[in-house]
Motif scaffolding. Structure first.
Motif, mmCIF file in Angstrom:
data_model
loop_
_atom_site.group_PDB
_atom_site.id
_atom_site.type_symbol
_atom_site.label_atom_id
_atom_site.label_comp_id
_atom_site.label_asym_id
_atom_site.label_seq_id
_atom_site.Cartn_x
_atom_site.Cartn_y
_atom_site.Cartn_z
ATOM 1 N N ASN A 20 13.955 2.223 4.633
ATOM 2 C CA ASN A 20 13.029 2.495 3.538
ATOM 3 C C ASN A 20 13.589 2.071 2.182
ATOM 4 O OD1 ASN A 20 10.812 3.412 4.933
ATOM 5 N ND2 ASN A 20 11.583 5.512 5.051
ATOM 6 N N ARG A 21 14.913 2.185 2.044
ATOM 7 C CA ARG A 21 15.523 1.723 0.788
ATOM 8 C C ARG A 21 15.303 0.229 0.606
ATOM 9 N NH1 ARG A 21 17.913 4.800 -2.517
ATOM 10 N NH2 ARG A 21 18.725 6.816 -1.832
ATOM 11 N N GLN A 22 15.468 -0.507 1.693
ATOM 12 C CA GLN A 22 15.247 -1.951 1.615
ATOM 13 C C GLN A 22 13.790 -2.264 1.290
ATOM 14 O OE1 GLN A 22 16.571 -3.243 5.430
ATOM 15 N NE2 GLN A 22 18.743 -3.149 4.879
ATOM 16 N N LEU A 23 12.892 -1.451 1.823
ATOM 17 C CA LEU A 23 11.463 -1.749 1.658
ATOM 18 C C LEU A 23 10.901 -1.216 0.350
ATOM 19 C CD1 LEU A 23 10.072 -0.980 5.235
ATOM 20 C CD2 LEU A 23 10.332 -3.214 4.160
ATOM 21 N N TYR A 24 11.315 0.015 -0.002
ATOM 22 C CA TYR A 24 10.651 0.696 -1.121
ATOM 23 C C TYR A 24 11.618 1.086 -2.244
ATOM 24 C CZ TYR A 24 7.490 1.277 2.873
ATOM 25 O OH TYR A 24 6.724 1.052 3.983
ATOM 26 N N ARG A 46 1.683 11.879 -1.242
ATOM 27 C CA ARG A 46 2.677 12.248 -0.236
ATOM 28 C C ARG A 46 2.655 11.187 0.853
ATOM 29 N NH1 ARG A 46 1.327 17.440 2.330
ATOM 30 N NH2 ARG A 46 -0.717 16.453 2.279
ATOM 31 N N VAL A 47 3.833 10.709 1.242
ATOM 32 C CA VAL A 47 3.915 9.677 2.279
ATOM 33 C C VAL A 47 4.888 10.136 3.366
ATOM 34 C CG1 VAL A 47 4.504 7.281 2.804
ATOM 35 C CG2 VAL A 47 3.435 7.840 0.607
ATOM 36 N N CYS A 48 4.389 10.297 4.574
ATOM 37 C CA CYS A 48 5.262 10.546 5.720
ATOM 38 C C CYS A 48 5.731 9.207 6.262
ATOM 39 C CB CYS A 48 4.502 11.261 6.835
ATOM 40 S SG CYS A 48 4.191 12.998 6.497
ATOM 41 N N THR A 49 6.973 9.134 6.681
ATOM 42 C CA THR A 49 7.457 7.871 7.230
ATOM 43 C C THR A 49 8.159 8.092 8.562
ATOM 44 O OG1 THR A 49 8.849 5.940 6.843
ATOM 45 C CG2 THR A 49 9.621 8.007 5.900
ATOM 46 N N ASP A 96 13.544 7.956 -1.540
ATOM 47 C CA ASP A 96 13.946 9.360 -1.697
ATOM 48 C C ASP A 96 12.745 10.298 -1.753
ATOM 49 O OD1 ASP A 96 16.544 8.541 -1.765
ATOM 50 O OD2 ASP A 96 16.636 8.449 -3.967
ATOM 51 N N GLU A 97 11.595 9.754 -2.115
ATOM 52 C CA GLU A 97 10.398 10.587 -2.284
ATOM 53 C C GLU A 97 9.613 10.747 -0.987
ATOM 54 O OE1 GLU A 97 10.002 11.978 -5.238
ATOM 55 O OE2 GLU A 97 11.782 10.844 -5.896
ATOM 56 N N MET A 98 10.057 10.078 0.058
ATOM 57 C CA MET A 98 9.248 10.075 1.292
ATOM 58 C C MET A 98 9.563 11.300 2.155
ATOM 59 S SD MET A 98 9.446 6.004 2.181
ATOM 60 C CE MET A 98 7.830 5.745 2.912
ATOM 61 N N ILE A 99 8.603 11.647 3.007
ATOM 62 C CA ILE A 99 8.795 12.754 3.947
ATOM 63 C C ILE A 99 9.214 12.140 5.278
ATOM 64 C CG2 ILE A 99 7.693 14.717 5.093
ATOM 65 C CD1 ILE A 99 5.497 14.514 2.820
ATOM 66 N N LEU A 148 0.835 -1.215 0.000
ATOM 67 C CA LEU A 148 0.000 0.000 0.000
ATOM 68 C C LEU A 148 0.863 1.256 0.000
ATOM 69 C CD1 LEU A 148 -2.813 -0.746 2.637
ATOM 70 C CD2 LEU A 148 -3.126 -0.470 0.163
ATOM 71 N N VAL A 149 1.893 1.234 0.839
ATOM 72 C CA VAL A 149 2.768 2.404 0.946
ATOM 73 C C VAL A 149 3.519 2.603 -0.373
ATOM 74 C CG1 VAL A 149 4.779 3.374 2.129
ATOM 75 C CG2 VAL A 149 3.021 2.176 3.448
ATOM 76 N N LEU A 150 4.043 1.515 -0.899
ATOM 77 C CA LEU A 150 4.807 1.591 -2.150
ATOM 78 C C LEU A 150 3.938 2.145 -3.283
ATOM 79 C CD1 LEU A 150 7.472 0.983 -3.599
ATOM 80 C CD2 LEU A 150 6.603 -1.318 -4.079
ATOM 81 N N GLU A 151 2.723 1.621 -3.393
ATOM 82 C CA GLU A 151 1.833 2.076 -4.458
ATOM 83 C C GLU A 151 1.452 3.547 -4.303
ATOM 84 O OE1 GLU A 151 -0.398 -2.085 -5.562
ATOM 85 O OE2 GLU A 151 -1.369 -0.632 -4.237
ATOM 86 N N ALA A 152 1.276 3.956 -3.057
ATOM 87 C CA ALA A 152 0.944 5.369 -2.825
ATOM 88 C C ALA A 152 2.080 6.239 -3.358
ATOM 89 C CB ALA A 152 0.718 5.616 -1.341
ATOM 90 N N LEU A 153 3.315 5.822 -3.089
ATOM 91 C CA LEU A 153 4.482 6.567 -3.586
ATOM 92 C C LEU A 153 4.495 6.589 -5.111
ATOM 93 C CD1 LEU A 153 7.106 5.130 -1.082
ATOM 94 C CD2 LEU A 153 6.562 7.560 -1.342
ATOM 95 N N GLN A 154 4.259 5.418 -5.694
ATOM 96 C CA GLN A 154 4.289 5.321 -7.162
ATOM 97 C C GLN A 154 3.182 6.160 -7.794
ATOM 98 O OE1 GLN A 154 3.998 1.073 -7.314
ATOM 99 N NE2 GLN A 154 6.219 0.763 -7.360
ATOM 100 N N ASP A 155 2.103 6.327 -7.035
ATOM 101 C CA ASP A 155 0.952 7.077 -7.506
ATOM 102 C C ASP A 155 1.149 8.576 -7.346
ATOM 103 O OD1 ASP A 155 -1.232 6.122 -8.730
ATOM 104 O OD2 ASP A 155 -2.516 6.057 -6.949
#
Ligand code: ADP
Ligand code: MG
Length: 412
Positions: A369-373, A359-362, A378-381, A349-356
């Motif tokens: 996050n690099r391992q996960l997404y 804005r994603v706060c983490t 780099d696009e995350m807040i 869900l988080v990955l798709e939100a980013l791809q879409d």
């Protein structure tokens, strides 16, 4: 035989009934909380159970004997009462005040024997007040006084202690300390303790049995887990907050229009839920297993929660539901929930939100996050605290609104 029993008891003042139909059976060694709004009749019940107020109707039995027939002195070896009335102790020290509790054993003016004196000091020790022994009672703080009054009750060596609002006027440390002492008395000494308390969540976290009093009757009686969430909220006519028996907490309700989707799990989201609620930011959340801490809290707060059955992998139905909600919000929060096979859809869900382009706060660090997404990290807040997330809640209702707004800004 029950320690204390009431049969068809009606309590009240000057024959005027206040609470009717009280049928209680109280077991030795239990800690019992009497809860209800102001004026419900808690003090009236406690005074009646103490034998200080005659029942309007029915009877109270202690070890099977009718309370009204038990002699004062006999009763004071069984029962000690700590009421809210302030005690003016003149020039008595805490030791002296505690020693007055020995009267059932010595006679009111009776001299204390060596054994009595040891017992008085023991009682002060049990309530962590031995250091106060030689100080004037009147010069103590409210919290210290309350401990000494507890010591005096203990000095009677009772089987039952009745306390009316024992934590009123106390700071939080003393509130917790008094409750801890009461718990210890019931556990270690087998003393039955009946108390009323304003702090409902503290009461429900401490007691074995909760008795809810409202509208002239006992509306519910049972273990705190058995007493229903709605019953507790209804007890105080609370509609701006919810009570969760499983967690033992009261949560302020959040009925704001959801503008944030929080991906939670394992309690990682709870602090964020509360912070957003305090700041009037509406949100929805998921995907949570029904037995997850975050799920309990979210439902008590009253927000839309996407759920999955306990001990099952999150399924496609919940996943689609969450996707739809995310499209309707303008911010996604990755709370740093632990990732396992059972909730791998949450990572998706988080990955798709980013791809879409959402804005994603983490709350995670960049390495994780690099391992996960991957590069999307780099696009995350990046937020270190719940409060930082608040700065990114700009009040735009939905992702769609936000896209429209950005479009209009860009075309200007
Ligand atoms: P609670 O302890 O739950 O706040 P109380 O037992 O003190 O409630 O009061 C219950 C009701 O009994 C209230 O309506 C109150 O006005 C009334 N009441 C309390 N004490 C007396 C009294 N001494 N004489 C007459 N009525 C009383
Ligand atoms: Mg009262």
């Amino acid at each position: 035989m029950k320690m204390l029993e009431t049969r068809d008891l009606t309590v009240g003042h000057e024959k005027k009934p206040i609470v009717e139909g009280i049928n209680l059976e109280i077991t030795q060694g239990h800690l019992i909380a009497l809860l209800g709004p102001n004026g419900a009749g808690k003090s009236t019940i406690l005074k009646s159970l103490s034998g200080l107020l005659a029942p309007v109707k029915g009877a109270i039995y202690i070890h099977g004997s009718d309370l009204s027939r038990i002699k004062r002195k006999t009763l004071s070896k069984v029962l000690a009462v700590v009421l809210t009335e302030r005690l003016n102790a003149g020039f008595l020290t805490s030791y002296d005040v505690t020693a007055t509790g020995r009267y059932p054993h010595t006679g009111f003016l009776g001299k204390l024997g060596a054994e009595d004196k040891t017992k008085v000091l023991d009682c002060l020790r049990v309530v962590n007040a031995e250091k106060l022994a030689w100080r004037y009672f009147n010069e103590l703080s409210d919290g210290e006084k309350q401990k000494v009054l507890l010591a005096r009750a203990l000095a009677q060596e009772p089987e039952l202690i009745i306390l009316d609002e024992p934590t009123t006027h106390l700071d939080v440390r003393h509130k917790l300390e008094v409750m801890a002492i009461l718990k210890r008395l019931s556990r270690e000494k087998g003393i039955t303790v009946i108390f009323s308390l304003h702090e409902i969540d503290l009461a429900l976290k401490s007691c074995d049995t909760a008795i809810l009093v409202k509208d002239g009757r006992i509306v519910s009686c049972g273990s705190p887990e058995k007493v229903g969430n709605n019953e507790v909220s209804a007890l105080y006519d609370i509609d701006c907050a919810g009570y969760n028996a499983f967690m033992g907490t009261i949560e302020i309700s959040n009925s704001g229009e959801p503008s944030v989707f929080i991906v939670g799990g394992a309690g990682k989201a709870t602090g964020i839920y509360r912070m957003l609620t305090r700041n009037n930011v509406g949100f929805c959340t998921g995907i949570l297993h029904e037995n997850d801490v975050d799920c309990h809290i979210a439902e008590t707060i009253g927000v839309i929660t996407v759920k999955e059955k306990p001990f099952q992998n999150i399924g496609l139905k919940a996943y689609r539901e969450a996707q739809n909600l995310i499209r309707e919000t303008s911010l996604v929060v990755d709370t740093g929930f632990p990732i396992a096979e059972s909730n791998s859809f949450n990572r998706k869900l988080v990955l798709e939100a980013l791809q879409d382009g959402q804005r994603v706060c983490t709350m995670r660090d960049k390495k994780e996050n690099r391992q996960l997404y991957g590069d999307w990290a780099d696009e995350m807040i990046y937020c270190h605290t719940a409060a930082e997330i608040l700065q990114h809640c700009d009040g735009t209702k939905t992702f769609h609104d936000r896209r429209e707004r950005l479009k209009s800004v860009n075309s200007e």
